[in-house]
Write a protein that holds these residues in place. Structure first.
Motif, short mmCIF file in Angstrom:
data_model
loop_
_atom_site.label_atom_id
_atom_site.label_comp_id
_atom_site.label_asym_id
_atom_site.label_seq_id
_atom_site.Cartn_x
_atom_site.Cartn_y
_atom_site.Cartn_z
N TRP A 18 0.85 -1.38 0.15
CA TRP A 18 0.07 0.23 -0.03
C TRP A 18 0.81 1.31 0.20
O TRP A 18 0.30 2.30 -0.25
CB TRP A 18 -0.71 0.09 1.25
N GLY A 19 2.17 1.20 0.10
CA GLY A 19 3.20 2.41 0.45
C GLY A 19 2.67 3.53 -0.53
O GLY A 19 2.76 4.60 -0.55
N ASP A 20 3.07 2.94 -1.79
CA ASP A 20 3.15 3.63 -3.09
C ASP A 20 1.78 4.31 -3.35
O ASP A 20 1.61 5.47 -3.95
CB ASP A 20 3.44 2.94 -4.23
N MET A 21 0.73 3.48 -2.92
CA MET A 21 -0.68 4.04 -3.33
C MET A 21 -0.85 5.51 -2.25
O MET A 21 -1.40 6.45 -2.76
CB MET A 21 -1.62 2.88 -3.03
N ARG A 22 -0.51 4.96 -1.01
CA ARG A 22 -0.55 6.10 -0.15
C ARG A 22 0.14 7.35 -0.33
O ARG A 22 -0.17 8.39 -0.23
CB ARG A 22 -0.06 5.72 1.48
N ASN A 23 1.45 7.06 -0.83
CA ASN A 23 2.23 8.42 -1.23
C ASN A 23 1.40 9.14 -2.43
O ASN A 23 1.59 10.23 -2.50
CB ASN A 23 3.71 7.77 -1.70
N CYS A 24 0.90 8.52 -3.44
CA CYS A 24 0.36 9.10 -4.46
C CYS A 24 -0.81 9.89 -3.90
O CYS A 24 -1.22 11.05 -4.41
CB CYS A 24 0.01 8.14 -5.62
N ILE A 25 -1.80 9.39 -3.23
CA ILE A 25 -3.11 10.02 -2.60
C ILE A 25 -2.56 11.26 -1.87
O ILE A 25 -2.95 12.30 -2.01
CB ILE A 25 -3.64 9.00 -1.71
N ASN A 26 -1.27 11.03 -1.00
CA ASN A 26 -1.21 12.03 -0.22
C ASN A 26 -0.61 13.33 -1.09
O ASN A 26 -0.94 14.63 -0.78
CB ASN A 26 0.66 11.81 0.43
N ASN B 52 6.13 1.76 15.95
CA ASN B 52 7.18 2.59 15.39
C ASN B 52 7.50 2.48 13.78
O ASN B 52 7.73 1.40 13.42
CB ASN B 52 8.64 2.13 16.08
N GLY B 53 7.39 3.65 13.20
CA GLY B 53 7.71 3.80 11.81
C GLY B 53 6.44 3.37 10.85
O GLY B 53 6.56 3.45 9.75
N HIS B 54 5.46 2.57 11.47
CA HIS B 54 4.30 2.44 10.77
C HIS B 54 3.52 3.88 10.55
O HIS B 54 3.27 4.66 11.09
CB HIS B 54 3.24 1.69 11.41
N ASN B 55 2.90 3.70 8.95
CA ASN B 55 2.33 5.09 8.60
C ASN B 55 0.73 4.77 8.95
O ASN B 55 0.17 3.65 8.31
CB ASN B 55 2.52 5.32 7.31
N LEU B 56 -0.13 5.53 9.58
CA LEU B 56 -1.55 5.31 9.45
C LEU B 56 -2.19 5.25 8.51
O LEU B 56 -3.39 4.17 8.27
CB LEU B 56 -2.18 6.30 10.60
N GLY B 57 -1.73 5.65 7.56
CA GLY B 57 -2.38 5.82 5.91
C GLY B 57 -2.34 4.27 5.44
O GLY B 57 -3.30 3.48 5.11
N ASN B 58 -1.09 3.58 5.87
CA ASN B 58 -0.98 2.18 5.22
C ASN B 58 -1.94 1.07 6.02
O ASN B 58 -2.38 0.33 5.53
CB ASN B 58 0.49 1.78 5.53
#
Length: 295
Positions: free
Chosen positions: A57-65, A89-95
C-alpha cells in the motif's frame, strides 16, 4: 476544446515519482488515472505485508498524499507516522487504514475509493493488480533474488525481471490504458517502480494495442542506486519498449539533452527541477512540460 476535459491521460509507476506526475495532472480530475506499482516489500509496507499479507500500500498512499488539496483532520490522520520504540514505530497510519479497509472490503479498489472520497481526491488511483506479488530478478551472474529491496541491492547487471506469483492486472487499469489519449511512464525507480506494471501481460498488451495514444517517458532528475544506476537511458527505453511488444516511445522528457539518442527517440529538454530540491520534479514545471506534449 479544453485539454483537461477532452483528453484522458494515464500515468504508470510508483511512489514519489508517480505522485509528482499525478499532482501535475490534477487539473484533469477524473480524466487522469494513476496505475500504481504494488510490489514494495520494504519499510512499514513490508512489515504489514509480512504479517497481514495483501498488496503493497505504500506507493498508493504516497500518490494519494500528493493529491490532497484540502488539509483536514482526515488528511493529517492519513499522513501520520508513529514514533517510539514499540511495534507501531515507523508505521504509517495511512498504510494501516488501507490494510484495514482492504480486510473489510470486497476489493482493494473499494478501499482506495473510500479513502479518495474521504480526502476529496478526484484523480483516479488504481493498483496495477489486486493480488499480492513480488518482484524477482535474475542477474547476468546467475544470481536470483525476490523482493524489491533485494533487487535494489544486487551487484550484478540484470538479465530479466519477473513477478512471482504471476497475477492478473486490475481490469479497470487495463481499460484505462485502452481508453487513454496519452500514457506516461516514470519518473521513479526504474526497476522497482516503472517496470513492475509493464510485467503484467494485460497492461503491456493494452499499451501495445492503443497505438493512437502518445507514449511519454519522463526521466529521473537524480542518479539511481543499485542495478538501475548501471543502466543507460537507452537501455531503460529499450526495456520499456520490449515489455510493450516493441511499442515505440513517442517522447522522452528530461532536463538533459541526449543527442546520441536523436535518431531513435524524440528527446525533449525542459527545466523540470524544483528550485529548492534539485532531485525532485517541480509540479508546475512538470505540468507545463507534460501539457505541452499532450497538446
Amino acid at each position: 476544446m479544453d485539454l483537461h476535459t477532452s483528453h484522458k491521460v494515464v500515468a504508470i509507476g510508483g511512489g514519489h515519482g508517480l505522485g509528482r506526475v499525478l499532482a501535475a495532472l490534477k487539473n484533469f480530475g477524473p480524466n487522469a488515472t494513476g496505475i500504481v506499482t504494488t510490489t514494495d516489500n520494504g519499510g512499514s509496507t513490508g512489515r504489514i505485508r509480512s504479517c497481514q499479507g495483501g498488496i503493497a500500500w505504500g506507493d498508493m498512499r504516497n500518490c494519494i498524499n500528493q493529491l490532497i488539496t484540502e488539509p483536514s483532520i482526515s488528511s493529517m490522520m492519513f499522513e501520520y507516522r508513529f514514533k517510539g520504540s514499540g511495534e507501531l514505530n515507523g508505521h504509517n497510519l495511512g498504510n494501516l487504514m488501507l490494510t484495514a479497509l482492504d480486510n473489510l472490503s470486497v476489493r482493494p479498489l473499494e478501499a482506495i475509493n473510500l479513502i479518495r472520497n474521504m480526502l476529496k481526491v478526484d484523480v483516479n488511483i488504481l493498483p496495477m493488480s489486486e493480488h499480492p506479488s513480488d518482484l524477482t530478478a535474475l542477474s547476468t551472474k546467475g544470481e536470483k533474488v525476490t523482493g524489491e529491496t533485494n533487487v535494489d541491492e544486487m551487484t550484478g547487471d540484470l538479465l530479466r525481471l519477473d513477478l512471482e506469483p504471476e497475477v492478473p492486472a486490475t481490469k479497470e487499469a487495463t481499460q484505462a490504458i485502452l481508453d487513454a489519449d496519452s500514457i506516461i511512464l516514470g519518473p521513479g525507480s526504474f526497476l522497482t517502480s516503472v517496470m513492475p506494471p509493464l510485467l503484467l501481460p494485460e497492461l503491456a498488451n493494452a499499451i501495445a494495442t492503443n497505438a493512437s495514444a502518445k507514449l511519454l517517458f519522463i526521466e529521473n532528475l537524480s542518479p539511481e542506486f543499485g542495478p538501475a544506476s548501471r543502466m543507460s537511458l537507452q537501455q531503460k527505453l529499450e526495456w520499456c519498449e520490449r515489455s510493450c511488444h516493441a511499442r515505440q516511445i513517442d517522447v522522452v522528457l528530461g532536463e538533459q539533452p541526449h543527442p546520441e539518442l536523436a535518431d531513435r527517440w524524440n528527446c525533449v529538454t525542459r527545466e523540470l527541477a524544483s528550485p529548492n530540491r534539485v532531485w525532485r520534479h517541480d509540479r508546475a514545471k512538470l505540468q507545463l512540460a507534460i501539457e505541452e506534449q499532450l497538446r
